[in-house]
Design a protein around this motif. Structure first.
Motif, PDB file in Angstrom:
ATOM      1  N   MET A 199     117.652  78.867  -0.445  1.00 21.89           N
ATOM      2  CA  MET A 199     117.263  77.461  -0.268  1.00 21.89           C
ATOM      3  C   MET A 199     115.893  77.371   0.386  1.00 21.89           C
ATOM      4  SD  MET A 199     120.841  75.671   0.938  1.00 21.89           S
ATOM      5  CE  MET A 199     120.048  74.112   1.275  1.00 21.89           C
ATOM      6  N   LYS A 200     115.690  78.166   1.408  1.00 27.17           N
ATOM      7  CA  LYS A 200     114.396  78.150   2.096  1.00 27.17           C
ATOM      8  C   LYS A 200     113.280  78.586   1.155  1.00 27.17           C
ATOM      9  CE  LYS A 200     115.909  78.700   6.891  1.00 27.17           C
ATOM     10  NZ  LYS A 200     115.263  77.463   7.333  1.00 27.17           N
ATOM     11  N   ASP A 201     113.587  79.529   0.285  1.00 30.92           N
ATOM     12  CA  ASP A 201     112.584  79.987  -0.671  1.00 30.92           C
ATOM     13  C   ASP A 201     112.195  78.864  -1.632  1.00 30.92           C
ATOM     14  OD1 ASP A 201     110.996  82.094  -1.891  1.00 30.92           O
ATOM     15  OD2 ASP A 201     112.430  82.030  -3.549  1.00 30.92           O
ATOM     16  N   GLN A 202     113.181  78.092  -2.111  1.00 35.02           N
ATOM     17  CA  GLN A 202     112.894  76.986  -3.023  1.00 35.02           C
ATOM     18  C   GLN A 202     112.088  75.893  -2.328  1.00 35.02           C
ATOM     19  OE1 GLN A 202     113.287  76.393  -6.254  1.00 35.02           O
ATOM     20  NE2 GLN A 202     112.606  74.273  -6.123  1.00 35.02           N
ATOM     21  N   ILE A 203     112.481  75.554  -1.107  1.00 38.39           N
ATOM     22  CA  ILE A 203     111.773  74.503  -0.375  1.00 38.39           C
ATOM     23  C   ILE A 203     110.340  74.936  -0.061  1.00 38.39           C
ATOM     24  CG2 ILE A 203     111.712  73.212   1.798  1.00 38.39           C
ATOM     25  CD1 ILE A 203     114.783  73.240   1.702  1.00 38.39           C
ATOM     26  N   SER A 204     110.171  76.196   0.313  1.00 41.59           N
ATOM     27  CA  SER A 204     108.827  76.719   0.553  1.00 41.59           C
ATOM     28  C   SER A 204     107.996  76.665  -0.726  1.00 41.59           C
ATOM     29  CB  SER A 204     108.913  78.155   1.072  1.00 41.59           C
ATOM     30  OG  SER A 204     107.634  78.726   1.213  1.00 41.59           O
ATOM     31  N   PHE A 205     108.631  76.938  -1.851  1.00 39.18           N
ATOM     32  CA  PHE A 205     107.937  76.922  -3.137  1.00 39.18           C
ATOM     33  C   PHE A 205     107.396  75.530  -3.464  1.00 39.18           C
ATOM     34  CE2 PHE A 205     108.445  75.953  -7.712  1.00 39.18           C
ATOM     35  CZ  PHE A 205     107.444  76.763  -8.227  1.00 39.18           C
ATOM     36  N   ILE A 206     108.246  74.502  -3.314  1.00 38.56           N
ATOM     37  CA  ILE A 206     107.793  73.164  -3.677  1.00 38.56           C
ATOM     38  C   ILE A 206     106.770  72.620  -2.687  1.00 38.56           C
ATOM     39  CG2 ILE A 206     109.889  72.585  -4.937  1.00 38.56           C
ATOM     40  CD1 ILE A 206     110.804  70.974  -2.566  1.00 38.56           C
ATOM     41  N   GLN A 207     106.858  73.069  -1.434  1.00 37.62           N
ATOM     42  CA  GLN A 207     105.890  72.589  -0.451  1.00 37.62           C
ATOM     43  C   GLN A 207     104.518  73.209  -0.671  1.00 37.62           C
ATOM     44  OE1 GLN A 207     108.115  73.382   3.254  1.00 37.62           O
ATOM     45  NE2 GLN A 207     108.061  71.190   3.608  1.00 37.62           N
ATOM     46  N   ASN A 208     104.480  74.377  -1.289  1.00 32.09           N
ATOM     47  CA  ASN A 208     103.212  75.074  -1.480  1.00 32.09           C
ATOM     48  C   ASN A 208     102.729  75.070  -2.923  1.00 32.09           C
ATOM     49  OD1 ASN A 208     102.726  76.272   1.296  1.00 32.09           O
ATOM     50  ND2 ASN A 208     104.770  77.064   0.893  1.00 32.09           N
TER      51      ASN A 208
END
Length: 795
Positions: A447-456
């Motif tokens: 989940m953290k990986d996906q959220i980091s992806f969309i934020q960057n």
């Protein structure tokens, strides 16, 4: 029975402590989660008549166009009240043109301000701290404010009868009400008396049907006792034909009324274009599942430790049976031990939850807000107590039946040994613990990986080094040109522009007419408007054609569209094609095509977009500055602002911070799962510590003999860890596909997905292996270091 249970627990206080700590964490998580869920599932139910209150929303459609909107025309409700029996009252909320409050030569921006009707008190039972609900909004130029706004304006005093200025009007404060609870879907902080009928609502003494197709606010209705929304909808067809369809027939359109019950709006499954933030039922299901898993982990700890210690309690059980204790009494006694530990854990858990909610930054970090109301809410208190008793029974029932079956003769002879089935049950429960813990850990990492992806992820425009300053009224906007000219002389300022809309979040929606198949057809588009420097400021490139120049004077002669709009319309060569607003007599033309960029969050696909030139400044002064010069740029902009507008507050924010709020719900979900992962790990490790300590104690003689025969400490550690290692591998094989499937489904909420990162899966599994090895290995290594002579002498 209770006295005996307490004595047994005290005698075995190490294992009792481990059980109590594990149950305390599990129950604390459960109590907090129950309060969180109650807060989420009771949205808007604090209003007295929430079952009879409905929001009026609409689906307005025509060829190429569909608006599914929560907003309505202010002229609608008086007509409905007059012609549709069953409506007791209504209240309308109209937008304030200039969302700013002025008081004593000071001013500040204030969101959530609306014009409304005096009947607002019929719909929402606001708790007035001062003022009279019967008269507070009866007179023109009256305003009521929330306690938080009052504190901002008047400090500790309640500002009754004070005069404030909003939207170029002097208004008298006639009431101050308590802030609305956080679990309210529609929050308002300032309510001004008076909804104005728009001029074009009547034409030559005849009601203009088109006005109903142009929403200007929110409408809520209170139905009479015994009247259902189905009754209103059943009577609506003649009303619809009379008031909506005269204009609807002109545009070959259709209208459908929706009545959304107040308490169901927050979790309404139907997507509405311009609705408030909604709750996600899937999230609640996930949190509930993980919460139950945490409680089960605590129960598993109790079961494992109780059954593992059966050999130590065999003689006690045998003696009690010989002395005449029957099986049922014995089981009741063993269940009492479990219930005592559960109740002690419950009391400790209540203290823990109170401390976390009232005296810790946990709520703020998680992004949730609710108060500790356990003792003010009898159903909630009884519910949690029922959970505690059920937990005690679940945790204690298997050990009670397992221990009560010990045979007296073998127990007293010292020949009783645990059955293989009992050992398999314990291993199965430990395996279940590992599956839950590893599964939740992997889900958190992904989940953290996906959220980091969309934020960057690149959104197609430059979101960094962009500052936005509020220019909400005619005075601040009149100084735009002067401020722009001055600011562009500073070396750290790259570009300055203005708009009512912001890429990434604040976008309009309107009907245009486009040239298609040899005729002008209507289509719905998102749109933004701004000045000639808009694209340059945001770094949005053109795919073809040109953009606006400083010579432009009109906002409807030329348009720039995005690539998606060109594809949707079917234009291979869009430059030069005709395009105009719905009511525009002579259409304009397309002069350029912007590269596609994400004008909403990355949850959504790119939609057709039209850029409209606006010759006038908008609500936002937008400044792009050089990299790593944010502080210098901020000082420069503030200095220019204070020079040009000394009596206006300098209010700003950065675009990347604003865009970050689009993913607040995702971050909250991720933080909640992270928090629960931590609890899962703690509870599982507590159980593992207890079982490992018990196994070491049971195998002291074996460890001593192996040491005497030359075994090294690392070899003994490896031997003792092998069983745990095997269970971890099996748990990983089960947990990985479960986590994969769960995250794959969760990722469907995003238009753009990073994909499953198998490196993170390997990292999570590796971390579980290393952590358990350090824990188990440390305990075993400490025991293996002891002098074997002393160990064997004790045996």
């Amino acid at each position: 029975m209770l006295k005996f249970a307490l004595r047994i627990l005290w005698k075995n206080r190490l294992f009792s402590l481990l059980n109590v700590v594990g149950l305390t964490f599990g129950l604390a998580a459960t109590i907090w989660l129950v309060m969180f869920l109650q807060n989420e599932l009771t949205f808007d139910q604090h209003f007295n008549n929430h079952e009879r209150i409905y929001r009026v929303s609409h689906v307005l459609s025509a060829p190429g166009v569909e608006f599914n909107t929560a907003y309505s025309a202010s002229e609608l409700m008086p007509k409905m009240k007059e012609e549709l029996p069953g409506i007791e009252s209504f209240s309308r909320f109209g937008f304030v043109g200039q969302p700013e409050i002025k008081y004593n030569n000071q001013s500040f921006s204030q969101e959530r301000m609306y014009y409304t009707d005096p009947t607002v008190f019929d719909i929402f039972n606001l708790n007035l701290l001062i003022g009279n609900s019967e008269t507070a909004l009866k007179n023109p130029n009256a305003v009521i404010i929330s306690k938080s706004v009052n504190d901002k304006l008047f400090g500790d005093e309640l500002g009754l009868n004070e005069t404030i200025r909003i939207d170029n009007q002097d208004l008298k404060v006639t009431g101050v009400y308590e802030d609305l609870p956080k679990n309210t879907h529609f929050e308002f902080d300032v309510l001004i008396a008076g909804i104005q009928t728009r001029e074009f609502a009547m034409q030559d003494g005849v009601f203009n049907s088109e006005v109903l197709w142009n929403a200007d606010g929110l409408n809520y209705v209170l139905l009479e006792e015994g009247t259902t929304k189905e009754d209103i909808l059943a009577k609506f067809a003649p009303f619809n034909e009379k008031y909506y369809m005269p204009f609807g027939n002109q545009i070959n359109g259709n209208h459908k009324l929706r009545l959304q019950q107040l308490s169901s709006i927050h979790y309404d499954k139907e997507s509405i274009d311009d609705d408030f933030a909604k709750g996600n039922p899937t999230n609640l299901l996930v949190f509930s599942s993980v919460g139950l898993a945490i409680l089960f982990l605590a129960c598993i700890n109790y079961i494992n430790l109780a059954t593992a210690r059966a050999g130590l309690r065999a003689k006690e059980i045998g003696i009690r049976k010989v002395l005449g204790t029957n099986v049922n009494s014995l089981r009741a006694s063993l269940l009492t031990e479990s219930l005592v530990q559960s109740i002690v854990s419950y009391l400790l858990a209540i203290v823990m939850v109170w401390a976390l909610i009232s005296n810790s930054p946990l709520q703020s970090w998680l992004g949730v807000s609710f108060d500790f109301t356990l003792f003010q809410n009898p159903p909630l208190l009884l519910g949690t107590l029922a959970i505690v008793l059920l937990t005690g029974l679940i945790a204690g029932i298997y050990p009670a039946f397992y221990l009560s079956q010990i045979k007296s003769v073998s127990a007293l002879k010292g020949t009783w040994t645990a059955s293989k089935s009992g050992q398999m049950v314990r291993q199965g429960l430990v395996l279940f613990q590992f599956v839950i813990s590893i599964g939740v850990l992997l889900s958190t990492l992904l989940m953290k990986d996906q959220i980091s992806f969309i934020q960057n992820k690149d959104m197609g425009f430059e979101k960094d080094q962009v500052m936005m300053i509020t220019t909400s009224d005619s005075v601040t906007q009149s100084r735009y040109t002067a401020m722009k000219n001055i600011l562009e002389t500073y070396p750290m300022i790259e570009n300055v522009t203005s708009s009512n809309f912001l890429v990434g979040s604040d976008i309009g929606q309107i009907v245009f007419k486009v040239e298609k198949d040899g005729e002008m057809k209507q289509m719905e588009f998102k749109y933004i408007h701004g000045g000639v420097d808009y694209l340059k400021t945001f770094g949005i490139p053109l795919a073809e054609g040109t953009f606006f120049t400083k010579d432009e004077t009109s906002g409807n002669a030329k348009f720039v569209i995005n690539e998606t709009a060109a594809r949707e319309i079917g234009w291979d060569q869009p430059v030069g094609k005709k395009l105009g607003f719905f009511h525009q007599q002579e259409p304009g033309q397309v002069i350029g095509v912007m590269r596609d960029f994400n004008h909403f969050s990355l949850h959504n696909p790119i939609e057709p977009l039209v850029f409209v030139y606006n010759p006038n400044p908008g609500r936002h002064l937008i400044v792009r500055f050089n990299q790593n010069q944010a502080s210098e740029a901020l000082k420069a902009v503030e200095a220019v602002w204070n020079e040009q507008l000394p009596n206006y507050p300098f209010e700003y924010n950065f675009l990347n911070d604003r865009l970050s709020t689009l993913y607040e719900a995702d971050r909250t979900q991720s933080k909640l799962i992270t928090f629960m992962t931590l609890l899962c790990a703690i509870i599982s490790l507590i159980g593992l510590i207890g079982l490992t300590a018990f196994n070491i104690d049971q195998r002291r003689k074996e460890i001593g003999i192996r040491k005497v025969l030359g075994a090294m400490s690392p070899q003994i550690v490896g031997l003792m860890y092998s069983g745990t290692f095997r269970l971890l591998l099996i748990a990983s094989v089960i947990a990985v596909p479960l986590a994969y499937l769960g995250i794959d489904k969760w990722s469907q909420n995003f238009e753009y997905q990073t994909g499953i990162n198998f490196g993170l899966i390997a990292l999570g599994v590796g971390a579980a292996l290393v952590l358990t090895f350090i824990l188990v290995g440390g305990l075993v290594f400490n025991s293996a270091q002891k002098n074997p002579v002393k160990t064997l002498r004790q045996e």
